[in-house]
Write a protein that holds these residues in place. Sequence first.
Motif, PDB file in Angstrom:
ATOM      1  N   ARG A  73     -74.412  16.903 -65.492  1.00 17.58           N
ATOM      2  CA  ARG A  73     -75.464  17.713 -65.628  1.00 17.58           C
ATOM      3  C   ARG A  73     -76.495  17.549 -66.607  1.00 17.58           C
ATOM      4  O   ARG A  73     -77.747  17.340 -66.410  1.00 17.58           O
ATOM      5  N   VAL A  74     -76.065  17.476 -67.593  1.00 14.59           N
ATOM      6  CA  VAL A  74     -76.831  17.125 -69.088  1.00 14.59           C
ATOM      7  C   VAL A  74     -77.541  15.796 -68.666  1.00 14.59           C
ATOM      8  O   VAL A  74     -78.808  15.648 -68.979  1.00 14.59           O
ATOM      9  N   ALA A  75     -76.824  14.565 -68.256  1.00 17.97           N
ATOM     10  CA  ALA A  75     -77.627  13.535 -68.153  1.00 17.97           C
ATOM     11  C   ALA A  75     -78.799  13.826 -66.882  1.00 17.97           C
ATOM     12  O   ALA A  75     -79.720  12.964 -67.357  1.00 17.97           O
ATOM     13  N   GLU A  76     -78.547  14.579 -65.986  1.00 15.62           N
ATOM     14  CA  GLU A  76     -79.410  14.745 -64.981  1.00 15.62           C
ATOM     15  C   GLU A  76     -80.567  15.253 -65.558  1.00 15.62           C
ATOM     16  O   GLU A  76     -81.956  15.159 -65.346  1.00 15.62           O
ATOM     17  N   LEU A  77     -80.536  16.509 -66.340  1.00 16.75           N
ATOM     18  CA  LEU A  77     -81.399  17.126 -66.845  1.00 16.75           C
ATOM     19  C   LEU A  77     -82.397  16.243 -68.097  1.00 16.75           C
ATOM     20  O   LEU A  77     -83.566  16.410 -68.055  1.00 16.75           O
ATOM     21  N   GLU A  78     -81.575  15.422 -68.745  1.00 18.27           N
ATOM     22  CA  GLU A  78     -82.324  14.549 -69.539  1.00 18.27           C
ATOM     23  C   GLU A  78     -83.314  13.726 -68.977  1.00 18.27           C
ATOM     24  O   GLU A  78     -84.359  13.349 -69.326  1.00 18.27           O
ATOM     25  N   LEU A  79     -82.749  13.003 -67.897  1.00 14.41           N
ATOM     26  CA  LEU A  79     -83.495  12.353 -67.110  1.00 14.41           C
ATOM     27  C   LEU A  79     -84.974  12.896 -66.385  1.00 14.41           C
ATOM     28  O   LEU A  79     -86.002  12.619 -66.434  1.00 14.41           O
ATOM     29  N   GLU A  80     -84.479  14.162 -65.988  1.00 14.75           N
ATOM     30  CA  GLU A  80     -85.609  14.872 -65.328  1.00 14.75           C
ATOM     31  C   GLU A  80     -86.493  15.179 -66.437  1.00 14.75           C
ATOM     32  O   GLU A  80     -87.944  15.131 -66.276  1.00 14.75           O
ATOM     33  N   LYS A  81     -86.248  15.657 -67.799  1.00 16.56           N
ATOM     34  CA  LYS A  81     -86.974  15.733 -68.820  1.00 16.56           C
ATOM     35  C   LYS A  81     -87.800  14.625 -69.192  1.00 16.56           C
ATOM     36  O   LYS A  81     -89.255  14.844 -69.413  1.00 16.56           O
ATOM     37  N   GLU A  82     -87.112  13.502 -69.112  1.00 22.02           N
ATOM     38  CA  GLU A  82     -87.990  12.031 -69.572  1.00 22.02           C
ATOM     39  C   GLU A  82     -89.208  12.059 -68.327  1.00 22.02           C
ATOM     40  O   GLU A  82     -90.177  11.564 -68.716  1.00 22.02           O
ATOM     41  N   ILE A  83     -88.747  12.188 -67.212  1.00 21.52           N
ATOM     42  CA  ILE A  83     -89.854  12.148 -66.051  1.00 21.52           C
ATOM     43  C   ILE A  83     -91.089  12.790 -66.254  1.00 21.52           C
ATOM     44  O   ILE A  83     -92.163  12.591 -66.037  1.00 21.52           O
ATOM     45  N   LEU A  84     -90.488  14.101 -66.421  1.00 17.88           N
ATOM     46  CA  LEU A  84     -91.602  15.177 -66.749  1.00 17.88           C
ATOM     47  C   LEU A  84     -92.726  14.706 -68.111  1.00 17.88           C
ATOM     48  O   LEU A  84     -93.740  14.909 -68.036  1.00 17.88           O
ATOM     49  N   ARG A  85     -91.902  14.462 -69.120  1.00 17.79           N
ATOM     50  CA  ARG A  85     -92.625  14.030 -70.291  1.00 17.79           C
ATOM     51  C   ARG A  85     -93.641  12.848 -70.140  1.00 17.79           C
ATOM     52  O   ARG A  85     -94.867  12.933 -70.402  1.00 17.79           O
ATOM     53  N   LYS A  86     -93.183  11.820 -69.236  1.00 13.27           N
ATOM     54  CA  LYS A  86     -93.903  10.801 -68.876  1.00 13.27           C
ATOM     55  C   LYS A  86     -95.151  11.240 -67.604  1.00 13.27           C
ATOM     56  O   LYS A  86     -96.327  10.763 -68.077  1.00 13.27           O
ATOM     57  N   ALA A  87     -94.923  12.037 -66.783  1.00 18.25           N
ATOM     58  CA  ALA A  87     -96.055  12.644 -65.933  1.00 18.25           C
ATOM     59  C   ALA A  87     -96.811  13.368 -66.769  1.00 18.25           C
ATOM     60  O   ALA A  87     -98.224  13.264 -66.408  1.00 18.25           O
ATOM     61  N   ALA A  88     -96.502  14.269 -67.827  1.00 17.08           N
ATOM     62  CA  ALA A  88     -97.334  15.135 -68.593  1.00 17.08           C
ATOM     63  C   ALA A  88     -98.192  13.971 -69.171  1.00 17.08           C
ATOM     64  O   ALA A  88     -99.398  14.224 -69.615  1.00 17.08           O
ATOM     65  N   ALA A  89     -97.934  12.996 -69.960  1.00 13.54           N
ATOM     66  CA  ALA A  89     -98.650  12.273 -70.654  1.00 13.54           C
ATOM     67  C   ALA A  89     -99.621  11.432 -69.777  1.00 13.54           C
ATOM     68  O   ALA A  89    -100.709  11.163 -70.115  1.00 13.54           O
ATOM     69  N   TYR A  90     -99.187  11.027 -68.583  1.00 15.09           N
ATOM     70  CA  TYR A  90    -100.226  10.391 -67.659  1.00 15.09           C
ATOM     71  C   TYR A  90    -101.330  11.300 -67.399  1.00 15.09           C
ATOM     72  O   TYR A  90    -102.391  10.966 -67.326  1.00 15.09           O
ATOM     73  N   PHE A  91    -101.012  12.587 -67.016  1.00 13.03           N
ATOM     74  CA  PHE A  91    -102.178  13.335 -66.562  1.00 13.03           C
ATOM     75  C   PHE A  91    -102.904  13.717 -67.716  1.00 13.03           C
ATOM     76  O   PHE A  91    -104.071  14.029 -67.597  1.00 13.03           O
ATOM     77  N   ALA A  92    -102.331  13.789 -68.981  1.00 14.71           N
ATOM     78  CA  ALA A  92    -103.368  14.431 -70.164  1.00 14.71           C
ATOM     79  C   ALA A  92    -104.006  13.115 -70.213  1.00 14.71           C
ATOM     80  O   ALA A  92    -105.371  13.300 -70.680  1.00 14.71           O
ATOM     81  N   LYS A  93    -103.566  11.733 -70.032  1.00 14.23           N
ATOM     82  CA  LYS A  93    -104.579  10.575 -70.295  1.00 14.23           C
ATOM     83  C   LYS A  93    -105.558  10.615 -69.220  1.00 14.23           C
ATOM     84  O   LYS A  93    -106.847  10.226 -69.349  1.00 14.23           O
ATOM     85  N   GLU A  94    -105.307  11.083 -67.979  1.00 18.73           N
ATOM     86  CA  GLU A  94    -106.249  11.130 -66.715  1.00 18.73           C
ATOM     87  C   GLU A  94    -107.421  12.272 -66.924  1.00 18.73           C
ATOM     88  O   GLU A  94    -108.376  11.958 -66.660  1.00 18.73           O
ATOM     89  N   MET A  95    -107.042  13.205 -67.620  1.00 18.13           N
ATOM     90  CA  MET A  95    -107.891  14.470 -68.019  1.00 18.13           C
ATOM     91  C   MET A  95    -108.762  14.078 -68.898  1.00 18.13           C
ATOM     92  O   MET A  95    -109.953  14.467 -68.979  1.00 18.13           O
ATOM     93  N   GLY A  96    -108.363  13.074 -69.885  1.00 16.82           N
ATOM     94  CA  GLY A  96    -109.278  12.875 -71.134  1.00 16.82           C
ATOM     95  C   GLY A  96    -110.573  11.741 -70.681  1.00 16.82           C
ATOM     96  O   GLY A  96    -111.257  11.480 -71.384  1.00 16.82           O
ATOM     97  N   ARG A  97    -110.347  11.257 -69.511  1.00 16.97           N
ATOM     98  CA  ARG A  97    -111.367  10.375 -69.052  1.00 16.97           C
ATOM     99  C   ARG A  97    -112.650  10.938 -68.724  1.00 16.97           C
ATOM    100  O   ARG A  97    -113.137  12.092 -68.663  1.00 16.97           O
TER     101      ARG A  97
END
Length: 97
Positions: A73-97
């Motif tokens: 379960r911890v491994a699954e949650l860490e993977l989910e957190k990593e995906i969300l971190r990358k998505a947040a960075a992507y959308f933050a970059k898109e909003m900055g344009r």
Amino acid sequence: MSGKSKYPEQFRKDAVELARSSDRPLRRVARELGVNHETLRNWVRAADRAQAAAPVAGVSADERQELRELRKRVAELELEKEILRKAAAYFAKEMGR
């Protein structure tokens, strides 16, 4: 001792204990209990493996199973957190344009 067995767990534990404590051959103990000698031998081997796998601290089989599930379960949650971190960075970059 995987899968569905026609023998109850307590019977198997008692049979293993009897086989270990008896000075009689395993075949004779199995015959007296009405089980195949290879079945009893497998139970004894499985009990030996389970006992060897148990840490010195005395962690039960249920606790080891729970620990495996929690680690998964911890491994699954860490993977989910990593995906969300990358998505947040992507959308933050898109909003900055």
